[in-house]
Scaffold this motif. Sequence first.
Motif, short mmCIF file in Angstrom:
data_model
loop_
_atom_site.label_atom_id
_atom_site.label_comp_id
_atom_site.label_asym_id
_atom_site.label_seq_id
_atom_site.Cartn_x
_atom_site.Cartn_y
_atom_site.Cartn_z
N LYS A 33 -8.80 3.00 4.05
CA LYS A 33 -7.44 3.47 3.82
C LYS A 33 -7.35 4.96 4.12
O LYS A 33 -8.35 5.67 4.11
CB LYS A 33 -7.02 3.21 2.36
CG LYS A 33 -6.94 1.74 2.00
CD LYS A 33 -6.50 1.56 0.55
CE LYS A 33 -6.43 0.07 0.20
NZ LYS A 33 -5.99 -0.13 -1.21
N MET A 57 -2.78 4.08 2.14
CA MET A 57 -2.29 3.14 3.13
C MET A 57 -3.45 2.59 3.96
O MET A 57 -4.25 3.38 4.48
CB MET A 57 -1.28 3.82 4.05
CG MET A 57 -0.66 2.89 5.09
SD MET A 57 0.49 3.75 6.23
CE MET A 57 -0.69 4.49 7.38
N GLY A 61 -2.98 -2.63 9.93
CA GLY A 61 -2.00 -3.54 9.35
C GLY A 61 -1.56 -4.55 10.39
O GLY A 61 -1.96 -4.49 11.56
N TYR A 67 -6.16 -8.56 6.00
CA TYR A 67 -5.03 -7.64 6.15
C TYR A 67 -4.34 -7.45 4.80
O TYR A 67 -4.10 -8.41 4.07
CB TYR A 67 -3.99 -8.18 7.13
CG TYR A 67 -4.41 -8.20 8.57
CD1 TYR A 67 -3.97 -7.21 9.46
CD2 TYR A 67 -5.22 -9.21 9.08
CE1 TYR A 67 -4.32 -7.25 10.80
CE2 TYR A 67 -5.58 -9.26 10.41
CZ TYR A 67 -5.13 -8.27 11.27
OH TYR A 67 -5.50 -8.31 12.60
N ARG A 68 -4.01 -6.20 4.52
CA ARG A 68 -3.26 -5.90 3.29
C ARG A 68 -2.05 -5.02 3.57
O ARG A 68 -1.36 -4.61 2.64
CB ARG A 68 -4.18 -5.21 2.26
CG ARG A 68 -5.32 -6.12 1.76
CD ARG A 68 -4.81 -7.32 1.00
NE ARG A 68 -5.88 -8.20 0.52
CZ ARG A 68 -6.29 -9.29 1.15
NH1 ARG A 68 -5.74 -9.65 2.30
NH2 ARG A 68 -7.26 -10.03 0.63
N MET A 69 -1.79 -4.74 4.84
CA MET A 69 -0.59 -4.00 5.22
C MET A 69 0.22 -4.83 6.21
O MET A 69 -0.33 -5.42 7.14
CB MET A 69 -0.92 -2.65 5.84
CG MET A 69 0.32 -1.88 6.31
SD MET A 69 -0.03 -0.18 6.84
CE MET A 69 -1.02 -0.47 8.30
N ASP A 127 3.89 -4.67 8.53
CA ASP A 127 4.92 -3.78 9.06
C ASP A 127 6.09 -4.59 9.60
O ASP A 127 5.92 -5.49 10.41
CB ASP A 127 4.33 -2.92 10.19
CG ASP A 127 5.36 -1.99 10.80
OD1 ASP A 127 5.49 -0.85 10.33
OD2 ASP A 127 6.05 -2.41 11.76
N PHE A 137 0.57 -3.62 1.09
CA PHE A 137 1.34 -2.44 1.46
C PHE A 137 2.40 -2.88 2.47
O PHE A 137 2.07 -3.42 3.53
CB PHE A 137 0.40 -1.39 2.08
CG PHE A 137 1.04 -0.05 2.35
CD1 PHE A 137 0.77 1.03 1.52
CD2 PHE A 137 1.87 0.14 3.45
CE1 PHE A 137 1.33 2.28 1.77
CE2 PHE A 137 2.44 1.38 3.70
CZ PHE A 137 2.17 2.45 2.86
N THR A 169 5.69 -1.93 4.85
CA THR A 169 6.52 -0.93 5.53
C THR A 169 7.74 -1.61 6.13
O THR A 169 7.62 -2.67 6.75
CB THR A 169 5.74 -0.26 6.69
OG1 THR A 169 4.60 0.40 6.18
CG2 THR A 169 6.63 0.74 7.44
N ASP A 214 6.63 0.14 0.11
CA ASP A 214 5.59 1.16 0.04
C ASP A 214 5.89 2.32 0.98
O ASP A 214 5.57 3.47 0.68
CB ASP A 214 4.23 0.55 0.37
CG ASP A 214 3.81 -0.46 -0.68
OD1 ASP A 214 3.41 -0.04 -1.78
OD2 ASP A 214 3.93 -1.66 -0.42
#
Length: 303
Positions: A13, A22, A26, A50-52, A54, A84, A86, A117
């Motif tokens: 991150k 972040m 992502g 994956y934890r983000m 978009d 997270f 976006t 986030d």
Amino acid sequence: MASAVDSIITSTKVTLNNGTQMPVVGLGTYRIRDPEVIMTVVDQALSAGYRMFDTAAVYRNETSLREAFKTLLPKHDLERDDIFITTKLSPAEHGGPDVISKAYKQSVENLGLDFADLYLIHFPGTQKLAVTDKRNAELRLTTWASMVELYDNGLVNAIGVSNFTKYHLKLLMERNHGVVPAVNQVEWHPFYYQMELLDYCKANDIVLQAYCSLGGKSLKNDDLLSHPEVTDIARKLEVTNAQLLLKWALQQDVAVIPKSTNPLHIKQNISLNFEIPPEDMHTLSNLSTDTTVKYAWDPSIIV
């Protein structure tokens, strides 16, 4: 962003300028609209680590993502705080606090979240004005002030911009209302990148995040992905061409959000635990001397 790569890329991150953490990799969701495809892709992405994620208002997939998160977070034993998210303000929605608040709340409601986030101004120009209209600059500042109000009121964890050039950022920094953008998301790949912009962002503690990392893949253009130099280096390092291009960005401290609906590619695109030697980084970075190609919209024409 630290250049050293963790043993597990999924845990790597970057700390944004307000302390928010972040993930550096992502999943992009541009042009993925089918609800069933979204469900499958998010499931595969969560399995891969994956934890983000978009998205953007103009992608028109926020509600499909809501259903995916609602179904899949429990399946993977995850909570809201484990991911997270976006999203971005539509270029048609620039304006004062009421306009921005309404747009943001609609996106958050579509996503089924209490907050995002990261919330970005998607483009420095507005859909309502010509690219040469000088009112773009003033409206951009008004929009940023309204974004700051969202942030100051605790409604979003971090705010930033997308497609901003150094020129746009400098104007914004002169009147940033006490909040420097946390992220600037831009087109960034060996055929098109701006080191001056990266240097400016680093100097001002703004994380640069890349889209179009694989070139024109979303436009069915594989010129970069299948470039002979890319292929040769990837073979030497025993990685895929896509992995090589993503790692090229990461080794410049640029975060990435690769998009794919292919299960194998989703796994590969986050498996980036290798290093590109300096001489190969140099080769990749010099592909643009032969071919400079921009695949996405051009913000440089916005005053």
